[in-house]
Every structure is written in C-alpha cells, then in structure tokens.
Design a protein around this motif. Sequence first.
Motif, PDB file in Angstrom:
ATOM      1  N   ARG A 495      50.533  43.118  69.510  1.00 53.62           N
ATOM      2  CA  ARG A 495      51.042  44.003  68.470  1.00 53.62           C
ATOM      3  C   ARG A 495      49.898  44.469  67.561  1.00 53.62           C
ATOM      4  NH1 ARG A 495      55.034  40.845  66.519  1.00 53.62           N
ATOM      5  NH2 ARG A 495      56.654  41.803  67.800  1.00 53.62           N
ATOM      6  N   ALA A 496      49.002  43.547  67.212  1.00 53.97           N
ATOM      7  CA  ALA A 496      47.873  43.912  66.348  1.00 53.97           C
ATOM      8  C   ALA A 496      46.965  44.939  67.038  1.00 53.97           C
ATOM      9  CB  ALA A 496      47.079  42.654  65.994  1.00 53.97           C
ATOM     10  N   VAL A 497      46.763  44.795  68.344  1.00 59.70           N
ATOM     11  CA  VAL A 497      45.926  45.743  69.076  1.00 59.70           C
ATOM     12  C   VAL A 497      46.569  47.122  69.091  1.00 59.70           C
ATOM     13  CG1 VAL A 497      45.017  46.337  71.357  1.00 59.70           C
ATOM     14  CG2 VAL A 497      44.797  44.007  70.490  1.00 59.70           C
ATOM     15  N   PHE A 498      47.864  47.182  69.328  1.00 61.99           N
ATOM     16  CA  PHE A 498      48.549  48.481  69.342  1.00 61.99           C
ATOM     17  C   PHE A 498      48.423  49.181  67.999  1.00 61.99           C
ATOM     18  CE2 PHE A 498      51.566  46.696  72.777  1.00 61.99           C
ATOM     19  CZ  PHE A 498      50.729  47.155  73.783  1.00 61.99           C
ATOM     20  N   VAL A 499      48.552  48.426  66.916  1.00 61.06           N
ATOM     21  CA  VAL A 499      48.427  49.031  65.587  1.00 61.06           C
ATOM     22  C   VAL A 499      47.001  49.537  65.365  1.00 61.06           C
ATOM     23  CG1 VAL A 499      48.521  48.584  63.117  1.00 61.06           C
ATOM     24  CG2 VAL A 499      50.298  47.667  64.614  1.00 61.06           C
ATOM     25  N   ASP A 500      46.008  48.754  65.785  1.00 54.34           N
ATOM     26  CA  ASP A 500      44.609  49.192  65.654  1.00 54.34           C
ATOM     27  C   ASP A 500      44.362  50.473  66.445  1.00 54.34           C
ATOM     28  OD1 ASP A 500      44.054  47.077  64.013  1.00 54.34           O
ATOM     29  OD2 ASP A 500      43.202  45.806  65.601  1.00 54.34           O
ATOM     30  N   MET A 511      54.195  56.742  70.538  1.00 57.32           N
ATOM     31  CA  MET A 511      53.834  55.763  71.560  1.00 57.32           C
ATOM     32  C   MET A 511      53.767  54.357  70.967  1.00 57.32           C
ATOM     33  SD  MET A 511      50.564  55.719  74.171  1.00 57.32           S
ATOM     34  CE  MET A 511      51.137  57.247  74.930  1.00 57.32           C
ATOM     35  N   LEU A 512      53.293  54.249  69.731  1.00 57.58           N
ATOM     36  CA  LEU A 512      53.257  52.935  69.073  1.00 57.58           C
ATOM     37  C   LEU A 512      54.664  52.359  68.960  1.00 57.58           C
ATOM     38  CD1 LEU A 512      51.803  50.694  67.445  1.00 57.58           C
ATOM     39  CD2 LEU A 512      52.264  52.057  65.402  1.00 57.58           C
ATOM     40  N   ARG A 513      55.618  53.172  68.534  1.00 55.03           N
ATOM     41  CA  ARG A 513      56.991  52.672  68.402  1.00 55.03           C
ATOM     42  C   ARG A 513      57.537  52.212  69.748  1.00 55.03           C
ATOM     43  NH1 ARG A 513      57.812  57.501  65.099  1.00 55.03           N
ATOM     44  NH2 ARG A 513      57.626  56.956  62.894  1.00 55.03           N
ATOM     45  N   SER A 514      57.233  52.972  70.803  1.00 53.10           N
ATOM     46  CA  SER A 514      57.717  52.591  72.127  1.00 53.10           C
ATOM     47  C   SER A 514      57.126  51.262  72.569  1.00 53.10           C
ATOM     48  CB  SER A 514      57.363  53.691  73.135  1.00 53.10           C
ATOM     49  OG  SER A 514      57.743  53.312  74.437  1.00 53.10           O
ATOM     50  N   ARG A 517      58.574  48.410  70.434  1.00 53.91           N
ATOM     51  CA  ARG A 517      59.958  48.092  70.796  1.00 53.91           C
ATOM     52  C   ARG A 517      59.986  47.172  72.015  1.00 53.91           C
ATOM     53  NH1 ARG A 517      65.205  49.034  70.483  1.00 53.91           N
ATOM     54  NH2 ARG A 517      66.423  49.256  72.395  1.00 53.91           N
ATOM     55  N   ARG A 518      59.108  47.431  72.976  1.00 57.45           N
ATOM     56  CA  ARG A 518      59.060  46.576  74.157  1.00 57.45           C
ATOM     57  C   ARG A 518      58.711  45.144  73.766  1.00 57.45           C
ATOM     58  NH1 ARG A 518      55.049  48.985  78.187  1.00 57.45           N
ATOM     59  NH2 ARG A 518      56.443  50.751  77.839  1.00 57.45           N
ATOM     60  N   LEU A 519      57.740  45.002  72.870  1.00 57.98           N
ATOM     61  CA  LEU A 519      57.374  43.660  72.401  1.00 57.98           C
ATOM     62  C   LEU A 519      58.500  43.035  71.588  1.00 57.98           C
ATOM     63  CD1 LEU A 519      53.644  44.144  71.299  1.00 57.98           C
ATOM     64  CD2 LEU A 519      54.509  43.140  73.420  1.00 57.98           C
ATOM     65  N   ASP A 520      59.167  43.853  70.776  1.00 58.21           N
ATOM     66  CA  ASP A 520      60.274  43.333  69.964  1.00 58.21           C
ATOM     67  C   ASP A 520      61.390  42.773  70.841  1.00 58.21           C
ATOM     68  OD1 ASP A 520      58.908  44.047  67.708  1.00 58.21           O
ATOM     69  OD2 ASP A 520      60.033  45.906  67.368  1.00 58.21           O
ATOM     70  N   LEU A 521      61.700  43.460  71.944  1.00 50.82           N
ATOM     71  CA  LEU A 521      62.736  42.981  72.848  1.00 50.82           C
ATOM     72  C   LEU A 521      62.332  41.660  73.490  1.00 50.82           C
ATOM     73  CD1 LEU A 521      63.836  46.316  74.564  1.00 50.82           C
ATOM     74  CD2 LEU A 521      65.151  44.951  72.940  1.00 50.82           C
ATOM     75  N   GLU A 522      61.051  41.533  73.851  1.00 50.68           N
ATOM     76  CA  GLU A 522      60.582  40.267  74.427  1.00 50.68           C
ATOM     77  C   GLU A 522      60.674  39.141  73.398  1.00 50.68           C
ATOM     78  OE1 GLU A 522      56.753  40.450  76.256  1.00 50.68           O
ATOM     79  OE2 GLU A 522      57.148  42.366  77.244  1.00 50.68           O
TER      80      GLU A 522
END
Length: 536
Positions: A495-500, A511-514, A517-522
């Motif tokens: 998650r931190a990498v995606f935000v960076d 794309m960040l939200r998508s 969301r995948r990580l949130d579901l996991e």
Amino acid sequence: MDVLPLLMLVAGSAVVAGAARRTPVPAPLLLVAVGLVVSYLPGVPDYTLDPHIVLPLVLPPLLHSAALDSSYLDLRANLRPIALLSVGYVLFATVAVGVVAHLLIPQLPLTAALVLGAVVAPPDAVAATAIARRIGLPSRLTTLLQGESLFNDATAITAYRVAVAAAVGEGVSWTEGLREFAFAAIGGVVVGLILMVPLHWLRTRLRDPLLQNTLSLLIPFVAYAVAEQFGASGVLAVVVVGLYLGHHSWQVDFATRLQEAAVWRMIDFVLESAVFALIGLQLRVVVGGLGEYSAGEAAWYAAVVFLAVVVARYVWVFPSTFVPRMLFPGIREREPGTNWTAPVIVGWAGMRGVVSLAIAFSIPETVHGGGPFPARNLILFLTFTTVIGTLVIHGLTLPSLIRLLGLPGRDPHAETLAEAQAQNTASLAAERRLGELLADERNALPSPLADRLRTVLEQRRNAVWERLGAVNEVTGESADDTYRRLAREMIEAERAVFVDLRDARRIDEEMLRSLLRRLDLEEAALYREGAAEDGA
C-alpha cells in the motif's frame, strides 16, 4: 427540528461505546450508566423517548439485522422452547406482574396494572444479543435468547394494545383481545411470507451493489409499515423477512454481501449505542413526572415490581423447561438433554430495554371521557427502574453466574475442526470440478495458470488446518495468527509503494483506488478469518 442534540447523542454514545471496548464492562451497561449521570448535567437537553420514532424507525432495522445474523435452522430446531418464551412467558408475565402491581398499588386499577405488565414483560432484542455476544453463552442458549427476543416484542405490543384499550374504556372483552392477538400474530407472519420471496427475487436481479444495499436498508421499514397498515404485527413481518433473506444470502452477489455486512455493522453500532444511552437519559424526565408519589413510596413500588419480574420469569422458565420433557417422550428424543443450570441462565438473562420504555411512553395521556390515564407517570417510573435494574444487575452478574455454574462455553477447537472438515470437503469438490473444466478444450489454460488455480485450492484447504497447530512459544501466537499478521505487514508495504507511485505521478488517482481496493479486499478477508476464529 434542532439537529445539534441528535448529533451530540450519536457522537457521545459512539465515543462511550468505543471506550467500553477497552474495559471489562459491556458497552450497553456503560452507556446506560453514563446516560444516567449525563441526564442531570446542566445544559443537557431533554431526550424524551418518542414511541413514534423508536417503534417504526429504530426497532425495525435492529430486528432485521438480528434476524439476518440468526440461524433459521437453529431457530426452527428450537421452535418449541422459543415459542414458550416469546409467547407463553410474555403473556404469563403480563398477568403475573399486573396482578402484583394491582395488589401493591392502591391507585392502580387492574386494567392499568396489566398495561404495566405488558410493558415490562418482553426481554429486549438489543440487550439480549449485545450481552450474549460479549459473555459468550453456549450456542443453544444464545439461540433461545435470540429467538425469544426476535418474536416477543410482537406478543408484548399486542398484549399492550389490548390492555390499553381496556384501560381507556373501550370495553374490550377477552374474546376480542384473543382475536386481536391472533390477527396481529398471524397477519404479521403472512405479510412477511408474502414479501420475502419478491424482495429476495429483486435483490438477486439487481446488479448494482449500491442499489442492492439501498434496497436492503429499506426492507425492514417496508415490511413493518405494510404489516402495520393492515393492523398486523410489523415486528413479526420484519423478523420473517429477515430470517428468509439471511438464510438465502448466499444467492446474492458477493460485492453486495461485502458492502451489506459493513453497512449493517455500522447501523447496529450507531443505533445500539444511541438506544442504550437514551435509556439512561430518561432518568430526569421520568423522576420529574412522579409528582404525588414520595421517593420512598416510589422506591418500594419499584423494588417489588422488579422482584415480581424476576420471580415470574423463573416461575415460567423452570416448569416450561422440564414439564414438557417429562410428559412427552417425543420431546426428550428430539431435543438435547438439559439440567437445572440452563434455566437458571435463561431466567437471569431477561434484560429489558428500549422497547419497554418506548411502549410505556406511548401510553395515552387520557382515557375516554377526558380523565387522566390512571397512574401513567408511575407506570413510566416503574418501567424505567425495571429496565435499569435488569440491565445493571443481570448484565453485571451474568458472566459471574456462568462461571460459578461452570456452564461450558463454545469449543473453539471443535469449531475449527468442523470448519476444516467442511473446507476440505468443499475443496475436493472444487478440485473435481476444475478437472472437468480443464478437460474441455474451450477452457484450455497455460500450465502456470492452471497450477495457480490448484494452488489456491490447496492453500484454502490447508489454512484452516494450520489453525489447529501449536502456539509459538515466543509470541504466544498460533501459526494462523502469525500468518495473518505477516500478511497484513506485506499488504501495508504494498500500500505504501502504491501511494508513493501516485505521489511521483507514475500512476493516476483512479489506478491507485483500484489497487488499494484489491488490497482492502484481501485485508478484509484476513480480518474475517481472525474474527471467525475469535468468535466475534
């Protein structure tokens, strides 16, 4: 309408309920206690319970949520004892408490005393489920209490309407009262049966999770309003629809189930917190209306009525537990054996709640002819003290009583073993189905992707068995706990990498939200696994 007091109530009760999670005191009890104190603070507005809000707007979603979470199969298997509690006990308590109050209080005619009996007769759905969840009652006792609290409000409200009609001078006979009771009960069930299939059909046909969840929020209010429009029991209609939808929830789209679970958890938290806070906040209003009764006289009446409520429950529970088993061999064969400890717990778990107070506040001010309703303010006070007494005394002592009696709770090891066996059976079936699909040319997959599907099945099958493994001596965690903790750490790193990457403008916001969301579901899946293991 002044919105600020409502916002203060919701925000304050949420803060107290959140703080209660860090204490050994159940949230309902802490909320009631804080409400009692706050009711006398200067500047606090009067939070008078309005039955026209509580009954049609607060009770339906709470009952619907409880019904969704209840097991239709467990309730059906325990239908006889649940009916004895939710119908037989409520009617018995109405008469027993009413007669005691009539003999105790000179100014209270029998018809008005029966109104008091009907008001304090039903244990509360919110109180029962909230306390039972916290203290971890055995599963069958939890089923009995939940089933009782789902259906008993309908009995009490109908009995109350009959008693009020007699008290205000409408000349209702016992025959008319029984006819009204039968119509309300049967009518509520019929309305629920009529609504449940088309509502479920509509839920399965809608493809937008937002529309499906909007419908889910409207369902309890629709069921309640339709039943009440025909003079039937809105409570029973809501419960019947909720049980059916909960039993068939697996047929609804997965995205809807994910959102629906989160939405109803939030609604439960907000409404339950506000409801228990409201109970405590009624103190100033109720005491202020006593008027002609001295403090000592009112306290004496309150103590006797409270004792009558407690004794009446045991007088009903013990015979209804053992006498049918003694008289009918078929009951002994169908139902599991029990001993004296179970009725002791069921008898002591009869907490009253906001429904009793809401019904009491709906008592009319006057009777036919314009005279005041007999001892209305005293009935309000006795209802309030009974609710507070059962919540505080029973709620605080019930865990100690369970420990003292040595009542066996849930067996986490046995539950995990059953879950593992069920998952193994399902995985084997999925594996066979995968083999059939891959044998078809139309489903040809590269070998790595086919192996990935098999690996997912194997991981799912092994995950539950690993929960039965040894505890880590260093951390005190099971292997499954460690796995979930490490998985969360990995998800947080991703998650931190995606935000960076978003901040560096290498991916856009959409794309960040998508990806998040995948990580949130996991992570949600990991949370649900942990909650299931902990029995939450």
